[in-house]
Design an enzyme around this catalytic site. Structure first.
Site, PDB file in Angstrom:
ATOM      1  N   GLN A  12       0.820  -1.230   0.000  1.00  0.00           N
ATOM      2  CA  GLN A  12       0.000   0.000   0.000  1.00  0.00           C
ATOM      3  C   GLN A  12       0.849   1.273   0.000  1.00  0.00           C
ATOM      4  O   GLN A  12       0.724   2.129  -0.881  1.00  0.00           O
ATOM      5  CB  GLN A  12      -0.905   0.002   1.232  1.00  0.00           C
ATOM      6  CG  GLN A  12      -1.550   1.345   1.530  1.00  0.00           C
ATOM      7  CD  GLN A  12      -2.300   1.391   2.847  1.00  0.00           C
ATOM      8  OE1 GLN A  12      -3.495   1.157   2.875  1.00  0.00           O
ATOM      9  NE2 GLN A  12      -1.616   1.707   3.943  1.00  0.00           N
ATOM     10  N   ASP A  58      15.449  -8.558  -1.304  1.00  0.00           N
ATOM     11  CA  ASP A  58      14.969  -9.396  -0.210  1.00  0.00           C
ATOM     12  C   ASP A  58      15.695  -9.026   1.075  1.00  0.00           C
ATOM     13  O   ASP A  58      16.905  -9.242   1.212  1.00  0.00           O
ATOM     14  CB  ASP A  58      15.209 -10.875  -0.550  1.00  0.00           C
ATOM     15  CG  ASP A  58      14.450 -11.791   0.399  1.00  0.00           C
ATOM     16  OD1 ASP A  58      14.139 -11.350   1.530  1.00  0.00           O
ATOM     17  OD2 ASP A  58      14.164 -12.931   0.006  1.00  0.00           O
ATOM     18  N   GLN A  83       7.322  -7.636   7.241  1.00  0.00           N
ATOM     19  CA  GLN A  83       6.217  -8.529   7.590  1.00  0.00           C
ATOM     20  C   GLN A  83       5.340  -7.623   8.454  1.00  0.00           C
ATOM     21  O   GLN A  83       5.644  -7.398   9.619  1.00  0.00           O
ATOM     22  CB  GLN A  83       6.762  -9.739   8.359  1.00  0.00           C
ATOM     23  CG  GLN A  83       5.762 -10.871   8.568  1.00  0.00           C
ATOM     24  CD  GLN A  83       4.481 -10.473   9.293  1.00  0.00           C
ATOM     25  OE1 GLN A  83       3.480 -10.083   8.657  1.00  0.00           O
ATOM     26  NE2 GLN A  83       4.479 -10.551  10.604  1.00  0.00           N
ATOM     27  N   SER A  84       4.282  -7.080   7.865  1.00  0.00           N
ATOM     28  CA  SER A  84       3.593  -5.954   8.503  1.00  0.00           C
ATOM     29  C   SER A  84       2.306  -6.344   9.220  1.00  0.00           C
ATOM     30  O   SER A  84       1.638  -5.490   9.801  1.00  0.00           O
ATOM     31  CB  SER A  84       3.284  -4.871   7.465  1.00  0.00           C
ATOM     32  OG  SER A  84       2.415  -5.399   6.487  1.00  0.00           O
ATOM     33  N   THR A 125       6.547   2.455  13.632  1.00  0.00           N
ATOM     34  CA  THR A 125       5.106   2.222  13.810  1.00  0.00           C
ATOM     35  C   THR A 125       4.625   2.522  15.234  1.00  0.00           C
ATOM     36  O   THR A 125       5.372   2.353  16.210  1.00  0.00           O
ATOM     37  CB  THR A 125       4.791   0.744  13.495  1.00  0.00           C
ATOM     38  OG1 THR A 125       3.532   0.381  14.066  1.00  0.00           O
ATOM     39  CG2 THR A 125       5.823  -0.209  14.095  1.00  0.00           C
ATOM     40  N   GLU A 127       2.842   0.665  16.806  1.00  0.00           N
ATOM     41  CA  GLU A 127       2.855  -0.601  17.565  1.00  0.00           C
ATOM     42  C   GLU A 127       4.008  -0.628  18.569  1.00  0.00           C
ATOM     43  O   GLU A 127       3.999  -1.428  19.503  1.00  0.00           O
ATOM     44  CB  GLU A 127       2.948  -1.790  16.613  1.00  0.00           C
ATOM     45  CG  GLU A 127       1.635  -2.134  15.936  1.00  0.00           C
ATOM     46  CD  GLU A 127       0.554  -2.589  16.914  1.00  0.00           C
ATOM     47  OE1 GLU A 127       0.766  -3.582  17.618  1.00  0.00           O
ATOM     48  OE2 GLU A 127      -0.512  -1.944  16.978  1.00  0.00           O
ATOM     49  N   TYR A 149       6.069  -8.296  16.301  1.00  0.00           N
ATOM     50  CA  TYR A 149       6.174  -7.243  15.291  1.00  0.00           C
ATOM     51  C   TYR A 149       6.643  -5.925  15.926  1.00  0.00           C
ATOM     52  O   TYR A 149       7.585  -5.291  15.456  1.00  0.00           O
ATOM     53  CB  TYR A 149       4.802  -7.045  14.624  1.00  0.00           C
ATOM     54  CG  TYR A 149       4.722  -5.826  13.731  1.00  0.00           C
ATOM     55  CD1 TYR A 149       5.222  -5.841  12.440  1.00  0.00           C
ATOM     56  CD2 TYR A 149       4.138  -4.640  14.190  1.00  0.00           C
ATOM     57  CE1 TYR A 149       5.154  -4.708  11.622  1.00  0.00           C
ATOM     58  CE2 TYR A 149       4.066  -3.508  13.389  1.00  0.00           C
ATOM     59  CZ  TYR A 149       4.570  -3.558  12.106  1.00  0.00           C
ATOM     60  OH  TYR A 149       4.508  -2.433  11.314  1.00  0.00           O
ATOM     61  N   LYS A 153      10.193  -3.988  15.267  1.00  0.00           N
ATOM     62  CA  LYS A 153      10.186  -2.618  14.735  1.00  0.00           C
ATOM     63  C   LYS A 153      10.923  -1.663  15.678  1.00  0.00           C
ATOM     64  O   LYS A 153      11.539  -0.697  15.238  1.00  0.00           O
ATOM     65  CB  LYS A 153       8.743  -2.157  14.514  1.00  0.00           C
ATOM     66  CG  LYS A 153       8.112  -2.727  13.245  1.00  0.00           C
ATOM     67  CD  LYS A 153       8.669  -2.017  12.011  1.00  0.00           C
ATOM     68  CE  LYS A 153       7.953  -2.402  10.748  1.00  0.00           C
ATOM     69  NZ  LYS A 153       8.446  -1.648   9.578  1.00  0.00           N
ATOM     70  N   HIS A 179      -2.707   3.620   9.022  1.00  0.00           N
ATOM     71  CA  HIS A 179      -3.087   4.398   7.840  1.00  0.00           C
ATOM     72  C   HIS A 179      -3.605   3.435   6.784  1.00  0.00           C
ATOM     73  O   HIS A 179      -2.976   2.453   6.466  1.00  0.00           O
ATOM     74  CB  HIS A 179      -1.926   5.259   7.355  1.00  0.00           C
ATOM     75  CG  HIS A 179      -0.617   4.551   7.288  1.00  0.00           C
ATOM     76  ND1 HIS A 179       0.102   4.182   8.411  1.00  0.00           N
ATOM     77  CD2 HIS A 179       0.084   4.099   6.232  1.00  0.00           C
ATOM     78  CE1 HIS A 179       1.197   3.554   8.050  1.00  0.00           C
ATOM     79  NE2 HIS A 179       1.211   3.473   6.732  1.00  0.00           N
TER      80      HIS A 179
HETATM   81  O1  F7E Z   1      -5.798  -4.407  13.526  1.00  0.00           O
HETATM   82  C1  F7E Z   1      -8.504  -5.547  15.800  1.00  0.00           C
HETATM   83  C2  F7E Z   1      -7.078  -6.006  16.107  1.00  0.00           C
HETATM   84  O2  F7E Z   1      -4.624  -5.718  11.767  1.00  0.00           O
HETATM   85  C3  F7E Z   1      -6.364  -3.285  14.144  1.00  0.00           C
HETATM   86  C4  F7E Z   1      -0.380  -2.547  10.614  1.00  0.00           C
HETATM   87  O3  F7E Z   1      -0.310  -1.729   9.477  1.00  0.00           O
HETATM   88  O4  F7E Z   1      -1.074  -0.682  11.944  1.00  0.00           O
HETATM   89  C5  F7E Z   1      -1.429  -1.997  11.575  1.00  0.00           C
HETATM   90  O5  F7E Z   1      -1.480  -2.848  12.706  1.00  0.00           O
HETATM   91  C6  F7E Z   1      -7.152  -3.702  15.375  1.00  0.00           C
HETATM   92  C7  F7E Z   1      -6.400  -4.659  16.317  1.00  0.00           C
HETATM   93  O6  F7E Z   1      -3.876  -3.346  12.340  1.00  0.00           O
HETATM   94  C8  F7E Z   1     -10.014  -8.051  13.660  1.00  0.00           C
HETATM   95  O7  F7E Z   1      -7.084  -6.862  17.250  1.00  0.00           O
HETATM   96  C9  F7E Z   1     -10.565  -6.978  15.452  1.00  0.00           C
HETATM   97  O8  F7E Z   1      -6.592  -4.234  17.631  1.00  0.00           O
HETATM   98  O9  F7E Z   1      -5.945  -3.667  11.100  1.00  0.00           O
HETATM   99  P1  F7E Z   1      -5.076  -4.334  12.096  1.00  0.00           P
HETATM  100  P2  F7E Z   1      -2.805  -3.198  13.509  1.00  0.00           P
HETATM  101  O10 F7E Z   1      -2.569  -4.474  14.212  1.00  0.00           O
HETATM  102  O11 F7E Z   1      -3.217  -2.040  14.348  1.00  0.00           O
HETATM  103  C10 F7E Z   1       0.204  -0.529  12.568  1.00  0.00           C
HETATM  104  C11 F7E Z   1       0.454   0.940  12.755  1.00  0.00           C
HETATM  105  C12 F7E Z   1       1.293  -1.243  11.867  1.00  0.00           C
HETATM  106  O12 F7E Z   1       2.445  -0.831  11.890  1.00  0.00           O
HETATM  107  C13 F7E Z   1       0.982  -2.576  11.294  1.00  0.00           C
HETATM  108  O13 F7E Z   1       1.943  -2.971  10.330  1.00  0.00           O
HETATM  109  O14 F7E Z   1      -8.306  -4.413  14.942  1.00  0.00           O
HETATM  110  N1  F7E Z   1      -9.312  -6.542  15.086  1.00  0.00           N
HETATM  111  N2  F7E Z   1     -11.006  -7.898  14.599  1.00  0.00           N
HETATM  112  C14 F7E Z   1      -8.949  -7.184  13.972  1.00  0.00           C
HETATM  113  N3  F7E Z   1      -7.844  -7.095  13.220  1.00  0.00           N
HETATM  114  C15 F7E Z   1      -7.771  -7.873  12.104  1.00  0.00           C
HETATM  115  N4  F7E Z   1      -6.672  -7.756  11.310  1.00  0.00           N
HETATM  116  N5  F7E Z   1      -8.773  -8.744  11.766  1.00  0.00           N
HETATM  117  C16 F7E Z   1      -9.923  -8.875  12.515  1.00  0.00           C
HETATM  118  O15 F7E Z   1     -10.817  -9.666  12.183  1.00  0.00           O
END
Ligand code: F7E
Length: 339
Positions: A12, A58, A83-84, A125, A127, A149, A153, A179
């Site tokens: 993205q 890679d 691995q994001s 990030t 995170e 992760y 990072k 984002h």
């Molecule tokens: O989850 C909750 C999940 O996977 C957001 C990456 O770009 O942003 C991203 O990381 C929230 C979490 O993003 C589902 O538990 C609920 O609390 O969209 P996400 P992320 O983990 O915040 C940061 C800034 C990065 O750096 C990362 O690379 O949503 N959630 N239900 C779920 N999440 C997912 N994926 N799927 C669900 O069904």
């Protein structure tokens, strides 16, 4: 012509950054491990697939990284490859660490040895804040990562700072909060929601299963965030910046906003694993909870303080969550209705 290299150009942020740099007249090189036609789709959506030069890259291979940096002599190097997906970092902690922690170190060391004029951007990030130590997280907030992760990072972020301070490299770390965009991968929650609700609206799916609806994130529009990356590399020297919207919303809030774009008014019932959402007018259940989408350790809430980016870069997030949901739902609804 200014020469830029973007690792992770097929993702993205890589695609939007490539589009942005091409408009600025840059010669854009992109590194990726995967070169299948399928994965070129983001560049194709933006109509730039023939304007960038793709090279095999890679982060797991230090020789390949060293050779790419040394031979390329790029003016700017954006490390967006990773691995994001936080969720899978518990299943693959070693690959995640090799890619997200060691990978950036290989780049930094190659720049230091063979291309010290190259300005470096590291995709850090929110995170890294994990279990938050301040209500609004800025560049000065202590870190407390909650996933492999986040830990990986944080290593790369610290190395970026260390190489800047030790060797005077122009190395910057962008601490980006979530984002999103139509080009987001489908495993991330916003894109999963906009895709699956569009499918439900078009009669191609019955129900959307999610995990923790109470998690809160600071969400912005990815297209705007890549501009901030570029702005960081135009400063006299490297620095660290939080890019965020300064607002936080729950996953449930995003579901409601996306559902509104499809004219679904939702009625909610139950709590936690038993929570369900129905379409008010028909009584049809369209949302349920599946425990498998919960994480072993959750980041409950993130809220960024982007004051430094505003003051020094003049950068500000523009698109609010409702408009972001609209942009994403429109893209997915149109795409799915044609498929
Ligand atoms: O989850 C909750 C999940 O996977 C957001 C990456 O770009 O942003 C991203 O990381 C929230 C979490 O993003 C589902 O538990 C609920 O609390 O969209 P996400 P992320 O983990 O915040 C940061 C800034 C990065 O750096 C990362 O690379 O949503 N959630 N239900 C779920 N999440 C997912 N994926 N799927 C669900 O069904």
């Amino acid at each position: 012509m200014t020469k830029a290299f973007i690792s992770g150009i097929l993702g993205q942020d890589g695609a939007y950054l490539a589009e942005f740099l091409l408009k600025k007249g840059y010669e854009v090189y992109g590194g990726s491990r995967r070169n299948s036609q399928d994965e070129l789709y983001r560049l194709q959506v933006l109509g730039i697939e023939d304007e960038v030069s793709l090279v095999p890259f890679d982060l797991l291979d230090p020789y390949n990284v060293f050779e790419t940096v040394s031979a390329g002599q790029f003016d700017e190097f954006y490390n967006l490859a990773a691995q994001s997906f936080v969720g899978s970092s518990w299943e693959t902690p070693v690959v995640t660490s090799n890619t997200d922690a060691m990978g950036p170190l290989y780049i930094l060391d190659a720049i230091k040895r063979n291309s010290p004029h190259t300005k470096f951007y590291q995709a850090s990030t929110s995170e890294m804040f994990g279990l938050i130590q301040e209500p609004r997280q800025s560049e000065r907030t202590p870190f407390y990562p909650r996933s492999p992760y986040g830990v990986a990072k944080l290593f790369a972020h610290s190395m970026t700072v260390n190489y800047r301070e030790s060797y005077g490299l122009h190395a910057s770390s962008g601490i980006l909060f979530n984002h999103e965009s139509p080009l987001r991968g489908v495993q991330f929650v916003t894109k999963k929601i906009t895709t699956q609700l569009s499918e439900i609206s078009l009669g191609k799916r019955d129900i959307l299963f999610l995990g923790n609806l109470d998690a809160k994130r600071d969400w912005g529009y990815a297209k705007e965030y890549v501009e901030g990356m570029w702005q960081m590399l135009q400063l006299k020297s490297g620095d660290d910046f939080v890019l965020a919207s300064g607002k936080t919303s729950s996953v449930r809030d995003f579901v409601i906003k996306a559902a509104e774009c499809l004219d679904f008014e939702l009625e909610w019932e139950g709590e936690q694993l038993n929570e369900k959402a129905y379409i008010k007018s028909t009584g049809k259940q369209i949302l349920g909870i599946d425990e498998k989408f919960y994480r072993p350790a959750e980041v409950d809430i993130l809220l960024g303080n982007p004051t430094k980016a505003k003051d020094i870069l003049g950068w500000e997030s523009q698109t609010d969550l409702a408009d972001l949901a609209k942009i994403m739902v429109k893209f997915d609804y149109d795409r799915i209705s044609k498929s």
